[in-house]
Design a protein around this motif. Structure first.
Motif, PDB file in Angstrom:
ATOM      1  N   GLU A   1       4.872  -4.563  -7.332  1.00 34.33           N
ATOM      2  CA  GLU A   1       4.425  -4.322  -8.583  1.00 34.33           C
ATOM      3  C   GLU A   1       6.025  -3.967  -8.740  1.00 34.33           C
ATOM      4  O   GLU A   1       6.183  -3.858  -9.458  1.00 34.33           O
ATOM      5  CB  GLU A   1       3.750  -3.603  -8.391  1.00 34.33           C
ATOM      6  CG  GLU A   1       1.742  -4.108  -7.833  1.00 34.33           C
ATOM      7  CD  GLU A   1       0.692  -2.928  -8.460  1.00 34.33           C
ATOM      8  OE1 GLU A   1       0.723  -1.646  -8.401  1.00 34.33           O
ATOM      9  OE2 GLU A   1      -0.370  -3.239  -7.944  1.00 34.33           O
ATOM     10  N   SER A   2       6.416  -2.723  -7.662  1.00 35.29           N
ATOM     11  CA  SER A   2       7.738  -2.248  -7.785  1.00 35.29           C
ATOM     12  C   SER A   2       9.061  -2.595  -7.602  1.00 35.29           C
ATOM     13  O   SER A   2       9.778  -2.101  -7.970  1.00 35.29           O
ATOM     14  CB  SER A   2       7.275  -0.444  -6.515  1.00 35.29           C
ATOM     15  OG  SER A   2       7.274  -0.762  -5.468  1.00 35.29           O
TER      16      SER A   2
ATOM     17  N   ARG B   1      -3.032   1.713   0.694  1.00 31.53           N
ATOM     18  CA  ARG B   1      -2.900   3.035   0.926  1.00 31.53           C
ATOM     19  C   ARG B   1      -1.740   3.754  -0.495  1.00 31.53           C
ATOM     20  O   ARG B   1      -2.448   4.467  -0.632  1.00 31.53           O
ATOM     21  CB  ARG B   1      -2.303   3.264   2.346  1.00 31.53           C
ATOM     22  CG  ARG B   1      -2.908   3.667   3.390  1.00 31.53           C
ATOM     23  CD  ARG B   1      -1.974   4.454   4.153  1.00 31.53           C
ATOM     24  NE  ARG B   1      -0.508   3.683   4.068  1.00 31.53           N
ATOM     25  CZ  ARG B   1      -0.275   2.616   5.793  1.00 31.53           C
ATOM     26  NH1 ARG B   1      -1.390   1.758   6.662  1.00 31.53           N
ATOM     27  NH2 ARG B   1       1.019   2.385   5.829  1.00 31.53           N
ATOM     28  N   ARG B   2      -0.966   2.944  -0.761  1.00 22.87           N
ATOM     29  CA  ARG B   2      -0.167   3.050  -2.284  1.00 22.87           C
ATOM     30  C   ARG B   2      -1.311   3.630  -3.555  1.00 22.87           C
ATOM     31  O   ARG B   2      -1.566   4.459  -3.901  1.00 22.87           O
ATOM     32  CB  ARG B   2       0.844   2.538  -2.709  1.00 22.87           C
ATOM     33  CG  ARG B   2       1.805   2.855  -1.180  1.00 22.87           C
ATOM     34  CD  ARG B   2       2.791   2.083  -1.551  1.00 22.87           C
ATOM     35  NE  ARG B   2       3.659   1.972  -3.202  1.00 22.87           N
ATOM     36  CZ  ARG B   2       4.884   3.921  -2.732  1.00 22.87           C
ATOM     37  NH1 ARG B   2       5.627   3.532  -2.618  1.00 22.87           N
ATOM     38  NH2 ARG B   2       5.300   3.243  -3.637  1.00 22.87           N
ATOM     39  N   GLN B   3      -2.465   2.506  -3.708  1.00 24.43           N
ATOM     40  CA  GLN B   3      -2.869   2.597  -4.526  1.00 24.43           C
ATOM     41  C   GLN B   3      -4.244   3.490  -4.317  1.00 24.43           C
ATOM     42  O   GLN B   3      -5.153   3.840  -5.492  1.00 24.43           O
ATOM     43  CB  GLN B   3      -3.698   0.733  -4.493  1.00 24.43           C
ATOM     44  CG  GLN B   3      -2.693  -0.158  -4.697  1.00 24.43           C
ATOM     45  CD  GLN B   3      -3.467  -1.415  -4.394  1.00 24.43           C
ATOM     46  OE1 GLN B   3      -4.885  -2.021  -4.518  1.00 24.43           O
ATOM     47  NE2 GLN B   3      -2.810  -2.372  -5.391  1.00 24.43           N
ATOM     48  N   LEU B   4      -4.874   3.630  -2.898  1.00 28.64           N
ATOM     49  CA  LEU B   4      -5.604   4.717  -2.799  1.00 28.64           C
ATOM     50  C   LEU B   4      -4.707   6.394  -3.208  1.00 28.64           C
ATOM     51  O   LEU B   4      -5.688   7.050  -4.240  1.00 28.64           O
ATOM     52  CB  LEU B   4      -5.941   4.614  -1.111  1.00 28.64           C
ATOM     53  CG  LEU B   4      -7.593   3.784  -0.633  1.00 28.64           C
ATOM     54  CD1 LEU B   4      -7.087   3.780   0.408  1.00 28.64           C
ATOM     55  CD2 LEU B   4      -8.514   3.678  -1.867  1.00 28.64           C
TER      56      LEU B   4
END
Length: 640
Positions: free
Chosen positions: A371-372, A434-437
């Motif tokens: 995504e990034s 983890r980044r989404q959480l």
């Protein structure tokens, strides 16, 4: 001095251009072109080495050897073919120039790669070769037996009084002995070497072995298929200076391991698959007929099905036999994947395992976030480009990650990444999760902050707006009641006052769930205001320091809800409300001496508190056994 290599290259190119023009159509064109390319490539390799490493004699040897070949062999041969003036001198140069070129390779073998001898005892090799060169050239040039090389059928430079046969025999013995000794010196140096020098020697040794196979094969095929024999020798000779230049300049040194490994593996697999195809065709052809399409299709399917497992098996055998360390490392990686599938290992441990297996403590694993479009470490932190060597990890053409390293063997690292790609992919998925959480938690925290801000706005509007206006109206009506003399108006005014009182009570009840104005001054004043309004004594202990507004709002509502429950439902007679910072968390504790038995049922106030605390990344605990009172503890992250 820096211009000399370029000048020598220019002379060689000019000599080869003239030689090509003179010899065109007078000899096979492949001979004219390929040996011209050999001279130019040798001179170019020598010029590169000499310009970048002028103290290394190998670059100068290549330049000198190319110059001797271009002038003494190619140009002299073309000059003699055209029958130009001085043809006998050209024929003599053509007949004897191969010996100085051979001596150049003796020196190259014994001095490669750094230009120094392997040891003092090897000094005899260049001396023996040099003496052999002089004797052999004298015996060859002065021999009356050298007749084929000259147009007149005789050697005009022959000297009968000189024992040319003896000179040639002794000289060639010394020369060939020096050549063999130089090859031994190369092998000895390779055996003792390590690191970059070993890779340089492996590159050159591979090219030398190819030449040792190609040149005798070319000699054997010369009288059978000369059109194949000549180009084969030219290509083999051209590869030597090219590979030597790459090795000395250290260009992609460690790819030699991959080349050798893949050559052995895929050569073996190709032979075995050919055998599988032949056996399948033979067996099925017996029953279905040799020309059957089904036989060809079945044999092709058998080869396709056998390719992957056969390649893996051959790779393991090659690694076990020739790369024992690599085999053990890959076996460790395979064991790690088995532990990962069994839930006995964490995928993030693959970085530490790679460091251990490669011996590179600075190795860093980065995973790719689609995504990034960024590469981050397994803990999610960004990784700046440090300029180190890197290997990309891909699966089905899609990037998974990247490994940056300093001291790791690229061939070993590449093999480990092929074997451990699954762990890297799982690590990437974990980082993404983890980044989404974290984003969800931040979003929930923003929602809580927005809700708190909205509550504060409502509080201001109610306290400063409608409530004050209603109070003012009530006072005005009360004044009118006292001043009125009309008896019929009194009941109406009394009813209006009752309605105003009810409205004020409802507004106060509504505003009770909103943060008090004292929260603007901090948590401690807000808690004291909450205790003042409580019908049950409340002991308050809270820090004076300020926290994030969202944390303070959540702490206030926790205390408010717990105190309200203790008064209304637990029938408590005493309540303790405490707040303190501990290990980066704001811990709010509400204890009462009520009946106990409280539980955060769905839709209850405690359930709402649990959601509020979870939105901020905190923890809510309720300890409420019947008859022992209730303790509500909330831990809210507030930073260090």
């Amino acid at each position: 001095m820096r211009r000399v290599p370029g000048l020598l290259l220019g002379v060689v190119v000019a000599a080869e251009v003239v030689a090509t023009l003179l010899a065109w159509d007078l000899e096979p064109r492949w001979d004219t072109v390929l040996y011209a390319v050999f001279s130019v490539v040798t001179a170019g390799a020598g010029a590169l080495i000499a310009s970048r490493h002028p103290r290394n004699p190998i670059g100068w040897l290549f330049c000198a050897g190319a110059l001797v070949t271009a002038l003494g062999s190619e140009l002299a041969q073309a000059w003699a073919l055209r029958g130009l003036p001085g043809v006998t001198v050209a024929e003599l140069l053509m007949a004897t120039s191969w010996l100085p070129s051979g001596y150049g390779w003796i020196l190259t073998f014994v001095l490669f790669p750094d230009g120094h001898l392997p040891g003092r005892r090897w000094q005899v090799v260049p001396w023996a070769g040099g003496v052999g060169l002089l004797l052999a050239v004298a015996g060859w040039a002065l021999s009356p037996d050298r007749t084929v090389e000259f147009r007149g059928g005789r050697n005009p430079y022959a000297v009968d009084a000189v024992p040319t046969d003896e000179l040639l025999a002794v000289g060639m013995t010394l020369f060939v002995g020096a050549m063999l000794a130089s090859a031994v010196a190369l092998a000895v140096r390779l055996r003792r070497s390590s690191g970059d020098e070993r890779q340089q020697l492996r590159w050159f040794a591979l090219a030398a072995m190819a030449a040792c196979v190609a040149l005798p094969a070319s000699f054997a095929l010369w009288y059978v298929v000369p059109v194949v024999a000549g180009p084969l020798a030219a290509v083999a000779l051209t590869a030597l200076p090219v590979v030597a230049c790459l090795a000395i300049l250290r260009y992609r040194l460690y790819d030699i391991d991959v080349i050798i490994d893949r050559t052995v593996v895929y050569g073996t697999v190709t032979g075995l698959l050919a055998a599988v195809y032949g056996v399948t065709t033979l067996v099925l052809g017996t029953g279905l007929g040799g020309g059957s399409v089904w036989v060809t299709a079945a044999a092709t399917l058998a080869v396709a099905a056998a390719f992957r497992p056969l390649r893996d098996r051959v790779q393991d055998l090659v690694d076990r036999r020739f790369h024992r360390d690599r085999y053990e490392a890959v076996r460790r990686m395979t064991g790690f994947l088995e532990a990962l599938r069994a839930g006995q290992a964490a995928p993030e441990q693959v970085r530490d395992l790679l460091r251990e297996l490669t011996g590179d403590a600075g190795l860093d694993l980065l995973v790719f976030l689609p995504e990034s479009r960024l590469y981050v470490r397994p803990d999610g932190s960004p990784a700046p480009d440090d300029g180190r060597d890197r290997l990309d990890v891909e699966r089905a053409g899609q990037p998974l990650g990247r490994v940056s390293y300093t001291d790791a063997d690229p061939a070993l690292l590449r093999r480990l990444l092929e074997a451990g790609g699954l762990a890297i992919e799982i690590t990437r998925l974990h980082v993404e999760l983890r980044r989404q959480l974290d984003e969800v938690r931040a979003s929930r925290a923003r929602i809580v902050d927005a809700a708190g801000e909205e509550r504060r706005r409502l509080e201001r509007d109610l306290h400063d707006g409608a409530q004050q206006r209603l109070v003012s109206i009530g006072l005005a009506l009360r004044h009118a009641q006292h001043q009125s003399t009309v008896e019929d108006a009194r009941p109406v005014l009394e009813e209006a006052l009752s309605e105003v009182r009810l409205a004020i009570d409802e507004l106060r009840e509504l505003a009770r769930g909103l943060p008090p104005a004292q929260l603007d001054a901090g948590l401690a004043p807000a808690f004291r205001e909450l205790a003042r309004r409580s019908a049950v004594p409340v002991e308050v202990s809270a820090p004076r320091e300020r926290f994030d507004r969202g944390i303070e709002g959540a702490a206030y509502f926790i205390g408010c809800e717990a105190v309200t429950n203790a008064v209304k439902h637990a029938h408590a007679t005493r309540i303790t409300l405490r707040a303190a910072r501990a290990d980066g968390r704001l811990v709010v504790t509400v204890t009462d001496d009520g009946v106990g038995g409280a539980a955060p049922a769905r839709g209850s106030g405690l359930d709402g508190l649990a959601d509020r605390v979870a939105a901020l990344g905190g923890v809510l605990r309720v300890d409420s056994r019947p008859g022992t009172g209730t303790r509500v503890t909330a831990e809210l992250p507030c930073g260090s």
